[in-house]
Design an enzyme around this catalytic site. Structure first.
Site, PDB file in Angstrom:
ATOM      1  N   SER A  26      46.828   0.988  31.416  1.00 53.12           N
ATOM      2  CA  SER A  26      47.217  -0.278  30.790  1.00 53.12           C
ATOM      3  C   SER A  26      47.325  -0.055  29.282  1.00 53.12           C
ATOM      4  O   SER A  26      46.661   0.828  28.726  1.00 53.12           O
ATOM      5  CB  SER A  26      46.139  -1.340  31.043  1.00 53.12           C
ATOM      6  OG  SER A  26      46.380  -2.485  30.246  1.00 53.12           O
ATOM      7  N   TYR A  81      37.611  -4.258  31.218  1.00 51.53           N
ATOM      8  CA  TYR A  81      38.841  -3.741  31.837  1.00 51.53           C
ATOM      9  C   TYR A  81      39.476  -2.668  30.930  1.00 51.53           C
ATOM     10  O   TYR A  81      39.889  -1.606  31.401  1.00 51.53           O
ATOM     11  CB  TYR A  81      39.802  -4.915  32.047  1.00 51.53           C
ATOM     12  CG  TYR A  81      41.205  -4.563  32.462  1.00 51.53           C
ATOM     13  CD1 TYR A  81      41.513  -4.302  33.792  1.00 51.53           C
ATOM     14  CD2 TYR A  81      42.240  -4.534  31.523  1.00 51.53           C
ATOM     15  CE1 TYR A  81      42.819  -4.010  34.176  1.00 51.53           C
ATOM     16  CE2 TYR A  81      43.540  -4.240  31.895  1.00 51.53           C
ATOM     17  CZ  TYR A  81      43.832  -3.973  33.221  1.00 51.53           C
ATOM     18  OH  TYR A  81      45.117  -3.682  33.591  1.00 51.53           O
TER      19      TYR A  81
HETATM   20  N1  LIG Z   1      50.344  -7.147  35.331  1.00 49.55           N
HETATM   21  C1  LIG Z   1      50.081  -6.682  34.127  1.00 49.55           C
HETATM   22  O1  LIG Z   1      50.346  -7.304  33.091  1.00 49.55           O
HETATM   23  C2  LIG Z   1      49.441  -5.334  33.982  1.00 49.55           C
HETATM   24  C3  LIG Z   1      49.320  -4.794  32.698  1.00 49.55           C
HETATM   25  C4  LIG Z   1      48.740  -3.561  32.531  1.00 49.55           C
HETATM   26  C5  LIG Z   1      48.299  -2.851  33.626  1.00 49.55           C
HETATM   27  N2  LIG Z   1      48.414  -3.402  34.865  1.00 49.55           N
HETATM   28  C6  LIG Z   1      47.912  -2.607  35.984  1.00 49.55           C
HETATM   29  O2  LIG Z   1      48.907  -2.524  36.999  1.00 49.55           O
HETATM   30  C7  LIG Z   1      48.274  -2.361  38.263  1.00 49.55           C
HETATM   31  C8  LIG Z   1      48.835  -3.344  39.256  1.00 49.55           C
HETATM   32  O3  LIG Z   1      48.617  -4.648  38.780  1.00 49.55           O
HETATM   33  P1  LIG Z   1      49.507  -5.889  39.220  1.00 49.55           P
HETATM   34  O4  LIG Z   1      49.749  -6.659  37.993  1.00 49.55           O
HETATM   35  O5  LIG Z   1      50.626  -5.460  40.060  1.00 49.55           O
HETATM   36  O6  LIG Z   1      48.415  -6.689  40.097  1.00 49.55           O
HETATM   37  P2  LIG Z   1      48.558  -7.662  41.370  1.00 49.55           P
HETATM   38  O7  LIG Z   1      49.892  -8.265  41.451  1.00 49.55           O
HETATM   39  O8  LIG Z   1      47.357  -8.532  41.311  1.00 49.55           O
HETATM   40  O9  LIG Z   1      48.397  -6.637  42.590  1.00 49.55           O
HETATM   41  C9  LIG Z   1      47.188  -5.965  42.799  1.00 49.55           C
HETATM   42  C10 LIG Z   1      47.266  -5.179  44.082  1.00 49.55           C
HETATM   43  O10 LIG Z   1      46.038  -4.459  44.258  1.00 49.55           O
HETATM   44  C11 LIG Z   1      45.445  -4.806  45.524  1.00 49.55           C
HETATM   45  N3  LIG Z   1      43.997  -4.673  45.405  1.00 49.55           N
HETATM   46  C12 LIG Z   1      43.162  -5.393  44.627  1.00 49.55           C
HETATM   47  N4  LIG Z   1      41.894  -4.998  44.819  1.00 49.55           N
HETATM   48  C13 LIG Z   1      41.949  -3.985  45.734  1.00 49.55           C
HETATM   49  C14 LIG Z   1      40.967  -3.165  46.352  1.00 49.55           C
HETATM   50  N5  LIG Z   1      39.666  -3.299  46.072  1.00 49.55           N
HETATM   51  N6  LIG Z   1      41.378  -2.238  47.252  1.00 49.55           N
HETATM   52  C15 LIG Z   1      42.684  -2.114  47.570  1.00 49.55           C
HETATM   53  N7  LIG Z   1      43.653  -2.853  47.004  1.00 49.55           N
HETATM   54  C16 LIG Z   1      43.283  -3.779  46.110  1.00 49.55           C
HETATM   55  C17 LIG Z   1      45.964  -6.229  45.781  1.00 49.55           C
HETATM   56  O11 LIG Z   1      45.939  -6.601  47.147  1.00 49.55           O
HETATM   57  P3  LIG Z   1      44.623  -7.278  47.832  1.00 49.55           P
HETATM   58  O12 LIG Z   1      44.142  -8.332  46.894  1.00 49.55           O
HETATM   59  O13 LIG Z   1      45.104  -7.807  49.147  1.00 49.55           O
HETATM   60  O14 LIG Z   1      43.643  -6.149  48.008  1.00 49.55           O
HETATM   61  C18 LIG Z   1      47.407  -6.085  45.306  1.00 49.55           C
HETATM   62  O15 LIG Z   1      48.165  -5.393  46.267  1.00 49.55           O
HETATM   63  C19 LIG Z   1      46.777  -2.485  37.999  1.00 49.55           C
HETATM   64  O16 LIG Z   1      46.233  -1.194  37.843  1.00 49.55           O
HETATM   65  C20 LIG Z   1      46.711  -3.206  36.676  1.00 49.55           C
HETATM   66  O17 LIG Z   1      45.524  -2.929  35.969  1.00 49.55           O
HETATM   67  C21 LIG Z   1      48.966  -4.626  35.074  1.00 49.55           C
END
Ligand SMILES: NC(=O)c1ccc[n+]([C@@H]2O[C@H](COP(=O)([O-])OP(=O)(O)OC[C@H]3O[C@@H](n4cnc5c(N)ncnc54)[C@H](OP(=O)(O)O)[C@@H]3O)[C@@H](O)[C@H]2O)c1
Length: 273
Positions: free
Chosen positions: A155, A168
């Site tokens: 991130s 985080y």
């Molecule tokens: N969105 C942003 O602005 C942003 C910015 C910087 C970095 N990121 C990073 O990008 C990545 C993806 O984020 P996103 O924004 O796409 O999030 P998201 O839409 O909330 O998706 C998260 C995914 O992870 C799964 N998950 C959560 N806890 C889990 C666990 N314990 N075991 C297995 N699967 C799990 C969720 O499904 P379930 O809940 O069904 O398990 C879902 O498929 C993360 O590493 C996040 O830190 C995101």
């Protein structure tokens, strides 16, 4: 055909015949990466906790014409990591690509709001789970002797502390170092390890930063491009990192953040106490 035309640079981006395991592939960035990797020719395993979400995503991703297997797994839990990897091996006999994408941020607020449980929940998934899944998959890649590619989702917060995202951010800084450590140790086995550091991407995870229009505008104003991103804008970088197109790249974390220039003080003033 002349010699230059025969070099076929664009073929290096294809993932034909590869098997890719993507954690958190049921929505958001993970689902976009799964779609893009399937489009590039890989068979896909998506893993997350909720079966109905996984099945719906798998149906959508399979429209790309590749095999897509959804597997329920909590990748915070070490025995579930072993079972997940075993299930993938039973179905495909190999793993060429691992995308460590699942992560959590249980509390949005100052670090004083954190207790041990919230710390463990964050570190247990974002860092410990990622480490042990990488070890399990890295061992298979090493033993098969054909190398592999790992893509870790960090991130922008791992580079500069995200406001209200203190613990985080600590975990995501760890992800960047994990990427460098694994790249250094596993380069000799042909395993390349790279990472992506996204800015604010419009997913469920980051709703607090963009659902409210005022907050969304503030977040967008912190980027050079003046806007937030859709998850699909992360996907092609992951394909690049997983493919031969990036054959001499390892240990790198690339920022995909629209050119982030945080007005940190202003955001700090608005942080809930
Ligand atoms: N969105 C942003 O602005 C942003 C910015 C910087 C970095 N990121 C990073 O990008 C990545 C993806 O984020 P996103 O924004 O796409 O999030 P998201 O839409 O909330 O998706 C998260 C995914 O992870 C799964 N998950 C959560 N806890 C889990 C666990 N314990 N075991 C297995 N699967 C799990 C969720 O499904 P379930 O809940 O069904 O398990 C879902 O498929 C993360 O590493 C996040 O830190 C995101």
């Amino acid at each position: 055909m002349n010699a230059a035309a025969k070099r076929q640079f664009m073929d290096k981006f294809n993932l034909n015949g590869k098997v890719a395991l993507i954690t958190g592939g049921s929505r958001g960035i993970g689902k976009s990466i799964a779609m893009a990797m399937a489009d590039a020719g890989a068979d896909i395993i998506i893993a997350s906790r909720k079966q109905p979400d996984l099945e719906e995503a798998a149906k959508e991703i399979s429209q790309m014409g590749r095999k897509v297997i959804p597997i329920v797994a909590n990748v915070r839990n070490l025995p579930e990591i072993d079972t997940l990897v075993q299930q993938v091996m039973d179905k495909f006999g190999k793993i060429d690509i691992l995308v460590n994408n699942a992560a959590t941020n249980p509390i949005y607020g100052p670090v004083f709001a954190f207790n041990e449980k919230a710390w463990d929940a964050t570190m247990g998934l974002n860092l410990k789970g990622m480490f042990f899944l990488s070890l399990a998959v890295g061992k298979i890649m090493k033993d098969k002797g054909k190398g592999g590619a790992i893509v870790n989702i960090s991130s922008e917060g791992g580079i500069r502390p995200g406001v209200g995202l203190g613990v985080y951010s600590i975990s995501k800084a760890g992800v960047i170092m994990l990427t460098e450590v694994l790249a250094q140790e596993w380069g000799r086995y042909g395993i390349r390890v790279n990472g992506i550091a996204p800015g604010v991407i419009k997913t469920k995870f980051s709703e607090a930063l963009w659902k409210d229009p005022v907050r969304a505008e503030e977040s967008a104003a912190n980027t050079a491009l003046g806007r937030l991103a859709d998850p699909d804008e992360m996907a092609c970088m992951a394909v690049f990192m997983a493919s031969d197109a990036s054959s001499y790249m390892t240990g790198q974390t690339i920022q995909l953040d629209g050119g982030f220039f945080a007005s940190v003080q202003k955001l700090l003033n608005n942080l809930p106490q």
